[in-house]
Motif scaffolding. Sequence first.
Motif, mmCIF file in Angstrom:
data_model
loop_
_atom_site.group_PDB
_atom_site.id
_atom_site.type_symbol
_atom_site.label_atom_id
_atom_site.label_comp_id
_atom_site.label_asym_id
_atom_site.label_seq_id
_atom_site.Cartn_x
_atom_site.Cartn_y
_atom_site.Cartn_z
ATOM 1 N N TRP A 42 -90.292 31.702 24.918
ATOM 2 C CA TRP A 42 -89.342 32.777 25.159
ATOM 3 C C TRP A 42 -89.978 34.114 24.854
ATOM 4 O O TRP A 42 -90.773 34.254 23.917
ATOM 5 C CB TRP A 42 -88.100 32.568 24.295
ATOM 6 C CG TRP A 42 -87.486 31.237 24.603
ATOM 7 C CD1 TRP A 42 -86.631 30.943 25.615
ATOM 8 C CD2 TRP A 42 -87.706 30.014 23.891
ATOM 9 N NE1 TRP A 42 -86.311 29.602 25.592
ATOM 10 C CE2 TRP A 42 -86.960 29.009 24.544
ATOM 11 C CE3 TRP A 42 -88.473 29.651 22.785
ATOM 12 C CZ2 TRP A 42 -86.942 27.684 24.110
ATOM 13 C CZ3 TRP A 42 -88.461 28.332 22.366
ATOM 14 C CH2 TRP A 42 -87.694 27.379 23.017
ATOM 15 N N LYS A 43 -89.574 35.112 25.630
ATOM 16 C CA LYS A 43 -90.158 36.453 25.528
ATOM 17 C C LYS A 43 -89.140 37.442 24.951
ATOM 18 O O LYS A 43 -87.998 37.496 25.385
ATOM 19 C CB LYS A 43 -90.599 36.908 26.927
ATOM 20 C CG LYS A 43 -91.148 38.300 26.978
ATOM 21 C CD LYS A 43 -91.770 38.622 28.327
ATOM 22 C CE LYS A 43 -90.814 38.622 29.465
ATOM 23 N NZ LYS A 43 -91.414 39.097 30.727
ATOM 24 N N ARG A 44 -89.621 38.222 23.980
ATOM 25 C CA ARG A 44 -88.829 39.323 23.428
ATOM 26 C C ARG A 44 -89.550 40.617 23.738
ATOM 27 O O ARG A 44 -90.712 40.797 23.351
ATOM 28 C CB ARG A 44 -88.670 39.162 21.921
ATOM 29 C CG ARG A 44 -87.763 40.199 21.310
ATOM 30 C CD ARG A 44 -87.570 39.943 19.838
ATOM 31 N NE ARG A 44 -86.568 40.818 19.288
ATOM 32 C CZ ARG A 44 -86.182 40.808 18.034
ATOM 33 N NH1 ARG A 44 -86.728 39.940 17.188
ATOM 34 N NH2 ARG A 44 -85.279 41.643 17.605
ATOM 35 N N GLN A 45 -88.885 41.508 24.458
ATOM 36 C CA GLN A 45 -89.474 42.790 24.854
ATOM 37 C C GLN A 45 -89.023 43.894 23.909
ATOM 38 O O GLN A 45 -87.866 43.925 23.492
ATOM 39 C CB GLN A 45 -89.037 43.149 26.280
ATOM 40 C CG GLN A 45 -89.466 42.137 27.285
ATOM 41 C CD GLN A 45 -89.060 42.495 28.701
ATOM 42 O OE1 GLN A 45 -89.871 42.376 29.575
ATOM 43 N NE2 GLN A 45 -87.831 42.905 28.936
ATOM 44 N N TYR A 46 -89.958 44.799 23.607
ATOM 45 C CA TYR A 46 -89.668 45.945 22.759
ATOM 46 C C TYR A 46 -89.762 47.218 23.586
ATOM 47 O O TYR A 46 -90.751 47.439 24.279
ATOM 48 C CB TYR A 46 -90.652 46.002 21.584
ATOM 49 C CG TYR A 46 -90.502 44.826 20.653
ATOM 50 C CD1 TYR A 46 -89.607 44.870 19.594
ATOM 51 C CD2 TYR A 46 -91.235 43.671 20.848
ATOM 52 C CE1 TYR A 46 -89.450 43.778 18.748
ATOM 53 C CE2 TYR A 46 -91.093 42.576 20.014
ATOM 54 C CZ TYR A 46 -90.197 42.638 18.968
ATOM 55 O OH TYR A 46 -90.046 41.561 18.133
ATOM 56 N N PHE A 47 -88.736 48.058 23.474
ATOM 57 C CA PHE A 47 -88.662 49.295 24.241
ATOM 58 C C PHE A 47 -89.058 50.483 23.362
ATOM 59 O O PHE A 47 -88.984 50.397 22.127
ATOM 60 C CB PHE A 47 -87.248 49.475 24.792
ATOM 61 C CG PHE A 47 -86.805 48.304 25.627
ATOM 62 C CD1 PHE A 47 -87.277 48.139 26.916
ATOM 63 C CD2 PHE A 47 -85.932 47.354 25.124
ATOM 64 C CE1 PHE A 47 -86.888 47.060 27.700
ATOM 65 C CE2 PHE A 47 -85.530 46.265 25.887
ATOM 66 C CZ PHE A 47 -86.013 46.123 27.179
#
Length: 135
Positions: free
Chosen positions: A120-125
Amino acid sequence: MPGPIVTSDVIDIVTLRAGVVSESAGALVEFCGIVRNHDHGRDIRSLDYEAHPTAQQVIEQCCRDVSASTGLPVIAAHRIGPLQIGDVALYAAVAASHRKEAFDACEELVEKIKRNIPIWKRQYFPDGVSEWVGL
């Protein structure tokens, strides 16, 4: 020959590539899934990949299945942990006598991995907000 791998280390493309090429191969098709700086119109600063404990077995099975169905040597690696823009997150390679069969098999391998691997991927903005993708 190196095997398929799920790793927190930088993916060693050269070593993995060497595991599929041979004197009989007239084509080598490689796919590099690279961390980009945007997703759906939003800027991305970085991301993390988290894997279920079975991810290693799943990537191995995906490679075995595609190799068995095509008769071709295949290899793949998926990175986990923190990644930065430009890092390789997914690598897949297939060698064949001719380009079409190599392209087709590489696409089959990548699609099979994307469908089945429990990562699973967690993106940071840039604004500090993060989101999980595909949950």
